[in-house]
Motif scaffolding. Structure first.
Motif, short mmCIF file in Angstrom:
data_model
loop_
_atom_site.label_atom_id
_atom_site.label_comp_id
_atom_site.label_asym_id
_atom_site.label_seq_id
_atom_site.Cartn_x
_atom_site.Cartn_y
_atom_site.Cartn_z
N ARG A 160 6.74 1.48 -5.94
CA ARG A 160 6.65 2.86 -6.31
C ARG A 160 7.18 2.99 -7.68
N THR A 209 -8.95 5.22 -8.59
CA THR A 209 -8.55 4.18 -7.65
C THR A 209 -9.01 2.97 -8.42
N SER A 228 1.06 7.03 -6.70
CA SER A 228 0.03 7.67 -7.07
C SER A 228 0.19 9.13 -6.86
N ARG A 229 0.89 9.64 -5.92
CA ARG A 229 1.20 11.15 -5.51
C ARG A 229 2.50 11.37 -5.84
N TRP A 275 0.56 4.04 -2.87
CA TRP A 275 0.06 5.51 -2.41
C TRP A 275 1.19 6.51 -2.91
N THR A 276 2.39 6.16 -2.83
CA THR A 276 3.50 7.22 -2.90
C THR A 276 3.63 7.33 -4.53
N PRO A 308 0.91 -1.46 0.07
CA PRO A 308 0.19 -0.10 -0.03
C PRO A 308 0.95 1.30 0.11
#
Lengths: 317, 296
Positions: free
Chosen positions: A201, A224, A122-123, A119-120, A115
């Motif tokens: 990532r 998502t 996607s940002r 998360w990183t 996760p």
């Protein structure tokens, strides 16, 4: 395809040959007479002769190598110089402990790292990503014994939540067993979590720049959905390699944590064998760990072609 | 004109082009500056410790396990034998840095030669690959432990072992770069002009290895310091009475409940140094590198 498989298999076999050869001549590299070094000052000449015979020290090198390979193929790693127990049995007896904490470390690394990686990615290039990168480089910096000591200090010495050292076998209750395995597992997992998050990532970032991801966004699919259904799956392939590497690394990588938390695993066995100058045991553990590494790698190679059909064609070309 | 100058020109051009971008990512600069400052301090401490009016690292200067205090000798307190923690950390820095950096210099040399050969000659590549894979099959710490068991724990064994375990990553990287340059015009031109292979390898290809391999070296030093620390922690690395960070942590372990600073002071120093090497390595790799070839 077949040619690629055979050449890969030959390569791995070559690795096994080299490792077993180097492990065997280890005894010859001991300065002075190996037998008297191992047995110490007080050994009688009969004991010395017996050990020389056991190691075939008087035979020519090549003959000894063939003999030790034959033993290896039969699964015979010799008997301990100190206890006279079968080396393989001793290793197999210790193996479950090492496997358990390695498994705990791997599960934590995946549950937290995946996760975090998604998360990183996607940002990417926002403060989340930069904070994530800093966090993961903090995670991959400390040696396992530091994380272990810090965890032991906080959770065992200060908070009295978990035992500091010692091992409770599964046969004496699962919850006590997990309590004794948790701290070592977590200590090992921190580095691997950082690796998993970083690899995922960078893989995700490159997948997210593909045209089909752009097209999926254009079709109006939710962020998502695109992330998890379109981008995640192809990004898992590099992660898969890393998981293989992690598994292989954990086979021999638990040494520090096992010593720190006094766990009766393979790592502690290795240290004991060095302290007692039990070279047969030492050789056995080294060969066993190396074989484990080769086996995991071979497995990863095979699974690779199952997961990614493109590789099958590339291997044939 | 050598490749070297043209490569330097390209990288300078890249710096000019990338300047705007670098300013936007200004947040990433501070860690690099901090890391470089810390490393400079550690190196300075390691170099000047002999010239400062400080007690010898093996001589007790007061009661054992003093907490960090005011004056120079007690600045960081004393260890479990009453020896100055500050001096031991400074001398430990010297041992740790000398062994790790020395080992890396050795493995860079061996790794680059192996990588150049493997990238240039297809047949040699198979043999080299086999040997490298065999070296990778035994985890670094296990190999080092086996070496100390056979040869006894001393600084030379330690340095040699650290060098051996870090050859494969450098060789892999060097080969990847060599392969990517093998068909470039200036290499082909050198061959056509009749240069021997050795000359082509060392004069045309080798200069291109310097920046990526050099940036990767920082990450490898960090990894070797972890390994050296682990080995000393197990009591099989830097032999006593030589101080080492890992050894200090191990001997303070017994006082974790009462005097945690005995563990956490050397731990903080070790961690900060490893982290600094990683941050600087990442920074250089982002600019000159090809990423990490293997995650060992």
């Amino acid at each position: 395809m077949l040619r690629a498989v055979t050449s890969r298999a030959l390569h791995l076999l070559g690795v096994v040959f080299i490792v077993s050869f180097v492990t065997m001549i280890m005894v010859d590299l001991i300065p002075g007479d190996p037998a008297s070094v191992v047995l110490g000052e007080g050994a009688t000449s009969e004991q010395l002769d017996q050990l020389r015979q056991q190691w075939n020290l008087d035979d020519p090198l090549l003959l000894r190598y063939v003999e030790s390979l034959a033993d290896l193929v039969r699964g015979d790693l010799g008997t301990s110089v100190i206890t006279n127990d079968s080396v393989l049995d001793t290793i197999l007896e210790r193996l479950p402990v090492t496997l358990e904490i390695a498994a705990i470390a791997l599960v934590i690394a995946l549950v937290v790292g995946v996760p975090l990686g998604i998360w990183t990615a996607s940002r990417a290039n926002t403060w989340v990503d930069r904070a994530g990168l800093l966090a993961t480089s903090l995670m991959i910096s400390p040696p396992a014994f530091l994380t272990g000591l810090l965890l032991a200090y906080v959770f065992a010495v200060r908070l009295h939540l978990l035992p500091v050292t010692g091992w409770v076998p599964i046969s004496e209750g699962l919850s006590d067993n997990l309590r004794s395995a948790l701290l070592p597992g977590v200590a090992l997992s921190i580095y691997e979590t950082g690796v998993v998050a970083r690899v995922l990532r960078s893989a995700m970032i490159s997948t997210l720049s593909e045209d089909y991801v752009f097209a999926a966004h254009a079709r109006g699919l939710s962020r998502t959905y695109v992330l998890l259904r379109h981008a995640l799956r192809p990004s898992l392939i590099p992660l898969f390699t890393v998981v293989g590497l992690i598994l292989a690394r954990l086979i021999g990588g638990t040494i520090i944590v096992e010593v720190l938390f006094a766990l009766p695993g393979i790592g502690n066995l290795l240290i004991t064998s060095i302290q007692s100058r039990d070279f047969t045991l030492l050789q056995g553990v080294v060969v066993f760990v190396a074989l484990g590494y080769v086996l995991v790698n071979a497995l990863v190679d095979v699974l690779y072609t199952v997961i990614d059909p493109r590789l099958r064609n590339r291997a044939a070309a | 004109m050598s490749v070297w100058t043209s490569a330097a020109r390209i990288s300078r051009a890249a710096t000019v082009v990338g300047r705007g971008k670098a300013r936007r990512a200004g947040g990433a600069r501070l860690p690099v500056v901090l890391a470089a400052t810390w490393l400079a301090l550690v190196v300075l401490a390691a170099v000047v410790v002999d010239w400062l009016p400080l007690p010898h690292y093996d001589i007790p200067v007061g009661p054992p396990r003093q907490p960090p205090g005011a004056d120079a000798v007690y600045l960081l307190g004393t260890d479990e034998f009453g020896r100055s923690q500050l001096v031991r950390l400074m001398v430990g820095a010297r041992v740790s840095l000398a062994v790790s950096v020395g080992a890396v210099l050795l493995s860079i040399t061996a790794g680059c030669v192996l990588g150049l050969i493997a990238g240039f000659y297809v047949r040699a590549a198979k043999v080299i690959d086999l040997v490298l894979d065999a070296a990778l099959a035994v985890p670094g710490l296990v190999l080092l432990l086996a070496m100390t068991a056979v040869l006894g724990p001393d600084l030379w064994t330690l340095g040699l072992g650290l060098a051996i375990i870090s050859v494969p990553p450098f060789a892999r990287l060097a080969r990847a770069i060599t392969l990517s340059y093998a068909d470039r015009e200036f290499v082909v031109a050198s061959k056509v002009l009749g240069a021997r292979s050795v000359r082509t390898l060392f004069r045309e290809i080798l200069p291109n290895l310097v920046l990526p391999v050099g940036s990767y070296a920082f990450v490898v030093v960090a990894w070797l310091m972890v390994t050296e620390g682990s080995l000393s922690f197990l009591g099989l690395g830097v032999p006593p009475p030589n101080p080492s960070w890992g050894g200090s942590i191990a001997s303070g372990q017994g006082y974790l409940a009462t005097d945690p600073q005995l563990v956490f002071l050397p731990a903080a120093v070790l961690l900060a140094t490893i982290f600094a090497f990683n941050v600087i390595g990442d920074h250089f790799q982002g600019r000159f590198g090809l990423g990490r070839p293997t995650d060992t």
